[in-house]
Write a protein that holds these residues in place. Structure first.
Motif, PDB file in Angstrom:
ATOM      1  N   THR A   1       0.567  -1.188  -0.043  1.00  0.00           N
ATOM      2  CA  THR A   1      -0.035   0.039   0.254  1.00  0.00           C
ATOM      3  C   THR A   1       0.807   1.180   0.037  1.00  0.00           C
ATOM      4  O   THR A   1       0.321   2.391  -0.410  1.00  0.00           O
ATOM      5  N   GLY A   2       1.941   1.289   0.334  1.00  0.00           N
ATOM      6  CA  GLY A   2       2.884   2.571   0.624  1.00  0.00           C
ATOM      7  C   GLY A   2       2.768   2.916   2.080  1.00  0.00           C
ATOM      8  O   GLY A   2       3.809   4.007   2.239  1.00  0.00           O
ATOM      9  N   TRP A   3       2.224   2.274   2.938  1.00  0.00           N
ATOM     10  CA  TRP A   3       2.315   2.494   4.261  1.00  0.00           C
ATOM     11  C   TRP A   3       2.618   1.335   5.025  1.00  0.00           C
ATOM     12  O   TRP A   3       1.704   0.230   5.174  1.00  0.00           O
ATOM     13  N   PRO A   4       4.044   1.246   5.540  1.00  0.00           N
ATOM     14  CA  PRO A   4       4.593  -0.090   6.157  1.00  0.00           C
ATOM     15  C   PRO A   4       3.697  -0.479   7.253  1.00  0.00           C
ATOM     16  O   PRO A   4       3.531  -1.721   7.271  1.00  0.00           O
ATOM     17  N   CYS A   5       3.069   0.331   8.170  1.00  0.00           N
ATOM     18  CA  CYS A   5       2.082  -0.324   9.144  1.00  0.00           C
ATOM     19  C   CYS A   5       0.916  -1.095   8.618  1.00  0.00           C
ATOM     20  O   CYS A   5       0.349  -2.021   9.123  1.00  0.00           O
ATOM     21  N   LEU A   6       0.428  -0.620   7.565  1.00  0.00           N
ATOM     22  CA  LEU A   6      -0.661  -1.150   6.833  1.00  0.00           C
ATOM     23  C   LEU A   6      -0.226  -2.407   6.022  1.00  0.00           C
ATOM     24  O   LEU A   6      -1.225  -3.356   5.623  1.00  0.00           O
ATOM     25  N   ASP A   7       0.994  -2.459   5.328  1.00  0.00           N
ATOM     26  CA  ASP A   7       1.303  -3.470   4.500  1.00  0.00           C
ATOM     27  C   ASP A   7       1.516  -4.770   5.492  1.00  0.00           C
ATOM     28  O   ASP A   7       1.305  -5.780   4.998  1.00  0.00           O
ATOM     29  N   ARG A   8       1.449  -4.751   6.606  1.00  0.00           N
ATOM     30  CA  ARG A   8       1.513  -5.978   7.492  1.00  0.00           C
ATOM     31  C   ARG A   8       0.409  -6.702   7.422  1.00  0.00           C
ATOM     32  O   ARG A   8       0.269  -7.648   7.854  1.00  0.00           O
ATOM     33  N   PHE A   9      -1.020  -5.952   7.137  1.00  0.00           N
ATOM     34  CA  PHE A   9      -2.328  -6.396   7.376  1.00  0.00           C
ATOM     35  C   PHE A   9      -2.934  -6.501   5.865  1.00  0.00           C
ATOM     36  O   PHE A   9      -4.012  -7.406   5.701  1.00  0.00           O
ATOM     37  N   ILE A  10      -2.584  -5.894   5.030  1.00  0.00           N
ATOM     38  CA  ILE A  10      -3.207  -5.936   3.864  1.00  0.00           C
ATOM     39  C   ILE A  10      -2.426  -5.343   2.535  1.00  0.00           C
ATOM     40  O   ILE A  10      -1.762  -4.635   2.826  1.00  0.00           O
ATOM     41  N   THR A  11      -2.395  -6.453   1.427  1.00  0.00           N
ATOM     42  CA  THR A  11      -1.790  -5.893   0.313  1.00  0.00           C
ATOM     43  C   THR A  11      -2.704  -6.305  -1.006  1.00  0.00           C
ATOM     44  O   THR A  11      -3.995  -7.262  -0.647  1.00  0.00           O
ATOM     45  N   PHE A  12      -2.743  -5.780  -2.025  1.00  0.00           N
ATOM     46  CA  PHE A  12      -3.846  -5.787  -2.831  1.00  0.00           C
ATOM     47  C   PHE A  12      -3.331  -6.479  -4.133  1.00  0.00           C
ATOM     48  O   PHE A  12      -2.280  -6.264  -5.065  1.00  0.00           O
ATOM     49  N   ALA A  13      -3.725  -7.794  -4.484  1.00  0.00           N
ATOM     50  CA  ALA A  13      -3.298  -8.559  -5.697  1.00  0.00           C
ATOM     51  C   ALA A  13      -4.233  -8.329  -6.772  1.00  0.00           C
ATOM     52  O   ALA A  13      -5.508  -8.386  -6.497  1.00  0.00           O
ATOM     53  N   PRO A  14      -3.870  -8.598  -8.095  1.00  0.00           N
ATOM     54  CA  PRO A  14      -4.643  -8.424  -9.153  1.00  0.00           C
ATOM     55  C   PRO A  14      -5.797 -10.004  -9.197  1.00  0.00           C
ATOM     56  O   PRO A  14      -5.247 -10.770  -8.435  1.00  0.00           O
ATOM     57  N   GLY A  15      -6.920  -9.698  -9.698  1.00  0.00           N
ATOM     58  CA  GLY A  15      -7.702 -10.932  -9.698  1.00  0.00           C
ATOM     59  C   GLY A  15      -8.629 -10.972  -8.566  1.00  0.00           C
ATOM     60  O   GLY A  15      -9.274 -12.029  -8.132  1.00  0.00           O
ATOM     61  N   GLN A  16      -8.529  -9.894  -7.693  1.00  0.00           N
ATOM     62  CA  GLN A  16      -9.345  -9.901  -6.545  1.00  0.00           C
ATOM     63  C   GLN A  16     -10.183  -8.475  -6.599  1.00  0.00           C
ATOM     64  O   GLN A  16     -10.139  -7.678  -7.313  1.00  0.00           O
ATOM     65  N   TRP A  17     -11.141  -8.486  -5.424  1.00  0.00           N
ATOM     66  CA  TRP A  17     -11.789  -7.134  -5.330  1.00  0.00           C
ATOM     67  C   TRP A  17     -12.078  -6.820  -3.800  1.00  0.00           C
ATOM     68  O   TRP A  17     -12.098  -7.900  -3.149  1.00  0.00           O
ATOM     69  N   SER A  18     -12.209  -5.657  -3.582  1.00  0.00           N
ATOM     70  CA  SER A  18     -11.969  -5.132  -2.116  1.00  0.00           C
ATOM     71  C   SER A  18     -13.425  -4.288  -1.980  1.00  0.00           C
ATOM     72  O   SER A  18     -13.527  -3.533  -2.750  1.00  0.00           O
TER      73      SER A  18
ATOM     74  N   THR B   1      -1.680 -15.009   2.279  1.00  0.00           N
ATOM     75  CA  THR B   1      -0.462 -14.311   1.313  1.00  0.00           C
ATOM     76  C   THR B   1      -0.796 -13.126   1.354  1.00  0.00           C
ATOM     77  O   THR B   1       0.319 -12.168   0.936  1.00  0.00           O
ATOM     78  N   CYS B   2      -1.766 -12.324   1.487  1.00  0.00           N
ATOM     79  CA  CYS B   2      -2.016 -10.878   1.006  1.00  0.00           C
ATOM     80  C   CYS B   2      -2.281 -10.118   2.421  1.00  0.00           C
ATOM     81  O   CYS B   2      -2.389  -8.875   2.471  1.00  0.00           O
ATOM     82  N   GLY B   3      -2.250 -10.820   3.576  1.00  0.00           N
ATOM     83  CA  GLY B   3      -2.326 -10.001   4.835  1.00  0.00           C
ATOM     84  C   GLY B   3      -3.217 -10.892   5.962  1.00  0.00           C
ATOM     85  O   GLY B   3      -3.402 -11.999   5.906  1.00  0.00           O
ATOM     86  N   LYS B   4      -3.666 -10.152   6.713  1.00  0.00           N
ATOM     87  CA  LYS B   4      -4.505 -10.468   7.876  1.00  0.00           C
ATOM     88  C   LYS B   4      -5.406  -9.540   8.467  1.00  0.00           C
ATOM     89  O   LYS B   4      -4.901  -8.543   8.603  1.00  0.00           O
ATOM     90  N   PRO B   5      -6.550  -9.829   9.201  1.00  0.00           N
ATOM     91  CA  PRO B   5      -7.164  -8.751   9.850  1.00  0.00           C
ATOM     92  C   PRO B   5      -6.316  -7.891  10.769  1.00  0.00           C
ATOM     93  O   PRO B   5      -5.738  -8.335  11.563  1.00  0.00           O
ATOM     94  N   GLY B   6      -6.811  -6.793  10.876  1.00  0.00           N
ATOM     95  CA  GLY B   6      -5.916  -5.693  11.776  1.00  0.00           C
ATOM     96  C   GLY B   6      -6.038  -4.348  11.783  1.00  0.00           C
ATOM     97  O   GLY B   6      -7.118  -3.896  10.950  1.00  0.00           O
ATOM     98  N   VAL B   7      -5.728  -3.563  12.634  1.00  0.00           N
ATOM     99  CA  VAL B   7      -6.127  -2.140  12.645  1.00  0.00           C
ATOM    100  C   VAL B   7      -4.997  -1.175  12.700  1.00  0.00           C
ATOM    101  O   VAL B   7      -3.866  -1.401  13.564  1.00  0.00           O
ATOM    102  N   VAL B   8      -4.956  -0.237  11.833  1.00  0.00           N
ATOM    103  CA  VAL B   8      -3.633   1.021  12.116  1.00  0.00           C
ATOM    104  C   VAL B   8      -4.240   2.081  11.946  1.00  0.00           C
ATOM    105  O   VAL B   8      -5.534   2.380  11.754  1.00  0.00           O
ATOM    106  N   GLU B   9      -3.394   3.244  12.598  1.00  0.00           N
ATOM    107  CA  GLU B   9      -3.966   4.269  12.373  1.00  0.00           C
ATOM    108  C   GLU B   9      -2.950   5.249  11.567  1.00  0.00           C
ATOM    109  O   GLU B   9      -1.728   4.976  11.540  1.00  0.00           O
TER     110      GLU B   9
END
Length: 586
Positions: free
Chosen positions: A317-334, A549-557
């Motif tokens: 995502t460009g925010w390291p704290c958020l990258d620990r919980f979610i990344t965005f892969a082609p072929g998916q929808w959010s 492989t794309c992350g896990k649930p979590g919360v960041v600010e």
């Protein structure tokens, strides 16, 4: 009084006529390679054009000035002069092709010559083989290749497929990676082949849209074939080219070639195995995998890559704290949700800018709430530059020009007519954007702006289920990521730990219409801001990630900058996961 070249700072060697390549007085002094001759001049016609900075003009009218620097103007291309002098029956050119299994008659039919060419990589003239690119009998471009495998196309000329004229009237099209491969297929009896003009993208390339610039100009030509055989190189760049061609042209009409063991491409097969084996390879193609049933052979390269490299996460995502919980892969929808005013659209825009900068992704955006479009461009430009449009510290005009051109390269805006605001229409427009611009992402923001006149025999739940299934299929078929912004139903305030009445953090189950929002989404994100608290702090709740492989649930600010629209990863802020170990192994 007529002007000459020196009035514009253009240096022309004495006595030169016709087409001349020289340095550009506008951009060359500011470039790392100041001696590269990027300015193309026609001395006889008195015109010039820089292939690097697009500076152009004529001796009669002077340098071209545009009243609107951002206005779209039809591209104009220079058509190079090409005089295919009769070639000798023997010599270096004939020997070079003979060593590659290409007989003299094929060289002559394709009007290939050898001559002196300025090679920018070497900054000198060298002997080079010249492959003319014809369309409707006219030379549109010329590719030159020297003995060191340096290549160049003509400055200011159009990029087209090599061999277009040979495919007139054919039912099947074969696409290869280089001119030699196209000639090899001719030796094997296949005239109906073309070569891409710029080869395959590097495996490490983040942005390779320029490699596919030929598609837009060849749209009508390519649409005429029900069957397209992809006969590219059997290496990592070739596979990347194959995947992108299939994605843009439509996997359902693409077929793949399997080269014999020890052979990388068509010419390899011709030289090592002969024309009959090459012909068999083209005749024994197999369909490109599409959604449905698969054999293991269809995805064996992916199995090997998985074995060699392990699981690969999505785009960060460009925010390291958020990258620990979610990344965005082609072929998916959010799904992205949140109460009004929480900053869902601002967050999505900032995310897209980060992905475009980091990975070269391009996007098609349906965002009627960001209308008029110039206001949406303003927001994207502020995030790109890191300065506001207005005020003391506003971006200057140079920064504005750079930002607007960048947004134009990376973003396409979809805004159908009022009577066509349907899911199907938006996906049809996005399909065109995939083919023309190779987009990697679609944004639908928000869902409630779409016309949802569902059939009388469908409940709202059934309609939403079918619509989200369409979006998921589209994402998978075209290997893109789709973000859908949807508002939650009306929420009731609750008491927090301090006794204040606040809105709870919405979940996917709170989105108006159906629990399918939670069930069908690959990822679910809530953007939340506590009203009355520090407005600069925004919570991002990752509430669902289907693939670990794309992350896990979590919360960041994240910290939000009102003036630039940028989000930052604040130091010292706590980051927590939801359920399980705080460390993500992927």
């Amino acid at each position: 009084m007529s002007k000459d070249w020196t009035d514009f700072g253009i240096t022309i060697p004495q006595g030169k006529t016709g087409e001349v390549a020289t340095t550009c007085p506008q951009c060359s002094p500011h470039r790392k390679k100041q001696n590269v001759k990027c300015l193309s001049v026609n001395v006889d016609k008195g015109v010039w054009h820089c292939n690097h900075c697009d500076w152009r003009g004529t001796l009669k009218s002077g340098a071209e000035e545009r009243s609107n620097p951002y206005a779209w103007t039809p591209k104009t291309y220079r058509k190079p002069e090409y005089r295919p002098e009769p070639q000798p029956e023997s010599g270096s050119l004939v020997d070079w092709f003979a060593a590659r299994g290409i007989p003299l008659e094929v060289v002559k039919r394709n009007r290939i010559t050898i001559g002196k060419v300025y090679m920018p990589q070497l900054e000198e003239e060298v002997n080079a083989i010249r492959f003319p690119y014809y369309r409707a009998g006219e030379v549109v471009n010329i590719k030159s290749r020297d003995h060191r495998k340096n290549f160049r196309m003509e400055t200011g000329a159009e990029r087209i497929l090599y061999g277009l004229d040979d495919c007139a009237g054919a039912d099947v099209l074969i696409i290869v990676e280089g001119e030699i491969d196209k000639l090899s297929l001719e030796v094997a009896g296949f005239l109906n082949s073309v070569s891409v003009p710029d080869g395959a993208p590097s495996p490490k390339a983040k942005d390779y849209t320029s490699k596919f610039s030929f598609i837009e100009g060849a749209e009508d030509f390519l649409s005429g074939f029900q069957r397209i055989i992809l006969a590219v190189d059997n290496d990592e760049p070739g596979k990347k080219l194959e995947e992108e061609l299939a994605r843009r042209l439509g996997r359902e009409r693409c077929w793949m070639v399997q080269w014999p063991e020890g052979c990388k491409d068509a010419n390899d097969v011709l030289v090592k195995r002969g024309r009959d084996t090459l012909r068999e390879c083209i005749e024994q193609v197999r369909p490109y995998p599409v959604q449905g049933l698969f054999d293991v052979a269809d995805f064996s390269p992916q199995i090997v890559r998985l074995y060699d490299n392990g699981h690969v996460s999505g785009a960060k995502t460009g925010w390291p704290c958020l990258d620990r919980f979610i990344t965005f892969a082609p072929g998916q929808w959010s799904l992205v949700t949140g109460i009004p005013g929480s900053g869902k659209s601002e967050f999505i825009d900032a995310l897209l800018v980060n992905l475009a900068l980091a990975y070269g992704w391009t996007f098609a955006v349906f965002s009627p709430e960001n209308y008029p479009l110039e206001l949406h461009v303003q927001k994207l430009a502020e995030k790109f530059v890191g300065k506001p449009f207005f005020g003391r510290s506003r971006m200057d005009r140079t920064e504005l020009d750079k930002a607007v051109r960048w947004v134009n390269e990376r973003f396409t805006f979809m805004l159908p007519e009022a009577d066509e605001l349907t899911v199907d229409r938006i996906l049809n427009l996005a399909k065109i954007a995939v083919r023309r611009k190779g987009i990697r992402g679609i944004v639908v923001d928000p869902w409630n702006e779409i016309d949802h006149n569902r059939p009388a025999n469908l409940s709202e739940t059934e309609y939403i289920s079918q619509s989200l299934s369409k979006i998921r299929r589209f994402a998978r078929e075209h290997d893109i990521h789709v973000w859908v912004v949807a508002h939650p139903a009306k929420l009731r305030k609750e008491k927090d730990e301090a006794g204040r009445m606040v809105y709870p953090v919405p979940t996917p189950y709170d989105v108006s219409g159906s629990a399918h929002w939670r069930n069908k989404a690959d990822n679910a994100v809530t953007v939340h801001r506590e009203i009355g608290s520090d407005d600069s702090m925004v919570q991002v709740h990752v509430q669902k990630v289907r693939f670990k492989t794309c992350g896990k649930p979590g919360v960041v600010e994240l910290r939000y900058d009102y003036f630039t629209g940028r989000y930052s990863d604040p130091e010292g802020r706590t980051v927590r996961s939801i359920g399980g170990n705080d460390e993500c192994p992927y």
